[in-house]
Design a protein around this motif. Structure first.
Motif, short mmCIF file in Angstrom:
data_model
loop_
_atom_site.label_atom_id
_atom_site.label_comp_id
_atom_site.label_asym_id
_atom_site.label_seq_id
_atom_site.Cartn_x
_atom_site.Cartn_y
_atom_site.Cartn_z
N ALA A 41 0.84 -1.20 0.00
CA ALA A 41 0.00 0.00 0.00
C ALA A 41 0.87 1.26 0.00
O ALA A 41 0.59 2.22 -0.73
N LEU A 42 1.93 1.25 0.80
CA LEU A 42 2.81 2.42 0.87
C LEU A 42 3.59 2.58 -0.44
O LEU A 42 3.76 3.70 -0.95
N ALA A 43 4.04 1.46 -1.01
CA ALA A 43 4.75 1.52 -2.29
C ALA A 43 3.84 2.06 -3.39
O ALA A 43 4.25 2.87 -4.22
N GLN A 44 2.58 1.63 -3.35
CA GLN A 44 1.61 2.11 -4.35
C GLN A 44 1.40 3.61 -4.23
O GLN A 44 1.28 4.31 -5.23
N GLU A 45 1.35 4.10 -2.99
CA GLU A 45 1.16 5.54 -2.77
C GLU A 45 2.25 6.34 -3.48
O GLU A 45 1.97 7.34 -4.15
N VAL A 46 3.50 5.94 -3.31
CA VAL A 46 4.60 6.73 -3.87
C VAL A 46 4.98 6.30 -5.29
O VAL A 46 5.53 7.10 -6.05
N ARG A 154 7.67 7.51 7.17
CA ARG A 154 9.10 7.28 6.96
C ARG A 154 9.36 6.15 5.96
O ARG A 154 10.26 6.24 5.13
N VAL A 155 8.57 5.10 6.06
CA VAL A 155 8.76 3.96 5.16
C VAL A 155 8.41 4.38 3.72
O VAL A 155 9.12 4.03 2.78
N ALA A 156 7.33 5.15 3.57
CA ALA A 156 6.95 5.62 2.23
C ALA A 156 8.09 6.43 1.61
O ALA A 156 8.42 6.26 0.43
N ALA A 160 10.16 5.61 -1.72
CA ALA A 160 10.23 6.60 -2.81
C ALA A 160 11.69 6.85 -3.21
O ALA A 160 12.01 6.92 -4.41
N ASN A 161 12.57 6.97 -2.23
CA ASN A 161 13.99 7.18 -2.54
C ASN A 161 14.59 5.99 -3.28
O ASN A 161 15.38 6.17 -4.21
N LYS A 162 14.20 4.80 -2.87
CA LYS A 162 14.70 3.60 -3.55
C LYS A 162 14.19 3.53 -5.00
O LYS A 162 14.94 3.23 -5.92
N LEU A 163 12.91 3.86 -5.20
CA LEU A 163 12.35 3.85 -6.56
C LEU A 163 13.08 4.87 -7.43
O LEU A 163 13.39 4.62 -8.60
N ALA A 164 13.36 6.05 -6.84
CA ALA A 164 14.07 7.10 -7.58
C ALA A 164 15.48 6.65 -7.96
O ALA A 164 15.97 6.96 -9.05
N GLU A 165 16.09 5.90 -7.06
CA GLU A 165 17.45 5.39 -7.33
C GLU A 165 17.40 4.37 -8.47
O GLU A 165 18.28 4.34 -9.34
N ASP A 178 5.39 11.24 -3.09
CA ASP A 178 5.69 11.11 -1.66
C ASP A 178 5.23 12.35 -0.89
O ASP A 178 4.63 12.24 0.18
N GLN A 179 5.49 13.52 -1.47
CA GLN A 179 5.06 14.76 -0.81
C GLN A 179 3.54 14.82 -0.70
O GLN A 179 2.99 15.24 0.32
N ASP A 180 2.87 14.40 -1.75
CA ASP A 180 1.42 14.39 -1.75
C ASP A 180 0.89 13.40 -0.68
O ASP A 180 -0.05 13.73 0.05
N PHE A 181 1.52 12.25 -0.59
CA PHE A 181 1.13 11.26 0.42
C PHE A 181 1.33 11.84 1.82
O PHE A 181 0.46 11.71 2.70
#
Ligand SMILES: [Zn+2]
Length: 311
Positions: A41-46, A154-156, A160-165, A178-181
């Motif tokens: 759910a958190l991964a989907q958000e970001v 924090r986990v989201a 998000a940082n990992k996806l960006a990487e 992530d900011q929107d979440f």
């Protein structure tokens, strides 16, 4: 006229290019697997529509004891990223799946393996040497940390940082999501905090130690557990002690995760005039609880009702 025709041709060519590119970027969606539904759910958000995400455990299953279906091997084989809760929560079922998937990207210590516990506040960290002796399934600290919205935040961000990487071309997209979440979570959190304010300091008993982060956030006092130790089924002697303690402390609310037998909780409730509340520790525990926000909405509504009815 020729000039315009030339321009039109150019436009058409650009259009074809962009269609090809968007087709390509669709094909390039990151394939994310998570151990649990809360992480999905958190991964989907970001991750939005730049990722495909699926959880191995279902939200109504005990995350310590998930049946490792072979069908997940194929999915893990194709994964770009695997996000786990960590702290040994999945130790009984996930490691063999990871090994047998044969996917080098998601092996522990590889770039596509993300242990989300590194981002969270972890409670009940052991002070001495750790062991799983006595069957305690929380040897490295409490792994149910996602039940504090601050840890969800924090986990989201960590995901998000990992996806960006892993997908730098879409880094700005993940950061924006992530900011929107964070903003929506902040608003929801104010509402949850207000709803729970009248119940701060209320004493509860829980079946498993799933709720220390939740209790800390909302100011609840967990005074006992139906399990003698995390992962150890209730014993008659422990149950009798718990009933005596609940009577002494006037504890009326018994929080039970949906995957435990209700026989012992119900007998404790009838021995104490208490109320059993089946609280969901995870997204997907009921079919309407489809995201991280609805999880807290659901649990807080149930808990308020139980507190109001057992004053
Ligand atoms: Zn646990």
């Amino acid at each position: 006229m020729d000039f315009f025709r030339h321009k039109l041709r150019l436009l058409a060519a650009l259009l074809v290019c962009s269609v090809i590119l968007s087709g390509e970027s669709q094909a390039k969606k990151l394939n994310v697997m998570t151990a649990t539904t809360d992480l999905a759910a958190l991964a989907q958000e970001v991750g939005g529509d730049k990722i495909d995400v699926e959880s191995i455990a279902k939200g109504y299953q005990d995350p310590h004891f998930v049946e490792a279906k072979p069908s997940f091997l194929l999915k893990l084989r194709r994964a770009d990223l695997l996000v786990v809760v960590g702290l040994d929560l999945e130790i009984g079922w996930l490691p063999p799946l990871i090994t047998q998937s044969g996917n080098p990207k998601i092996q522990p210590a590889s770039v596509g393996y993300l242990d989300a516990s590194q981002f969270a506040e972890i409670l009940e960290k052991p002070s001495g040497p750790v062991s799983r002796a006595m069957g305690d399934v929380h040897p490295l600290g409490n792994p149910h940390y996602w039940l504090d919205p601050e840890n969800g935040r924090r986990v989201a961000k960590g995901i998000a940082n990992k996806l960006a990487e892993m997908d730098p071309a879409d880094a700005a997209y993940f950061q924006q999501r992530d900011q929107d979440f964070e903003k929506r979570l902040g608003d929801a959190e104010k509402n949850w905090d207000n709803q729970m304010k009248p119940y701060r300091g209320r004493k509860v008993v829980t079946y498993h130690k799933s709720w220390p982060n939740f209790a800390k956030h909302f100011g609840l006092d967990v005074v006992g557990y139906i399990e003698p130790r995390p992962g150890i089924p209730p014993t008659p002697s422990h149950t009798i002690e718990l009933i005596q303690q609940m009577k002494r402390d006037n504890v009326k609310v018994i929080m039970v995760e949906p995957y435990f037998d209700l026989k012992t909780p119900n007998s404790i409730a009838s021995g104490t005039g208490g109320r059993v509340v089946v609280m969901l520790p995870s997204v997907g525990g009921e079919k309407d609880v489809t995201d991280y926000f609805k999880l807290f909405d659901y649990d807080i509504a149930l808990l308020k009702k139980a507190f109001d009815e057992t004053k």
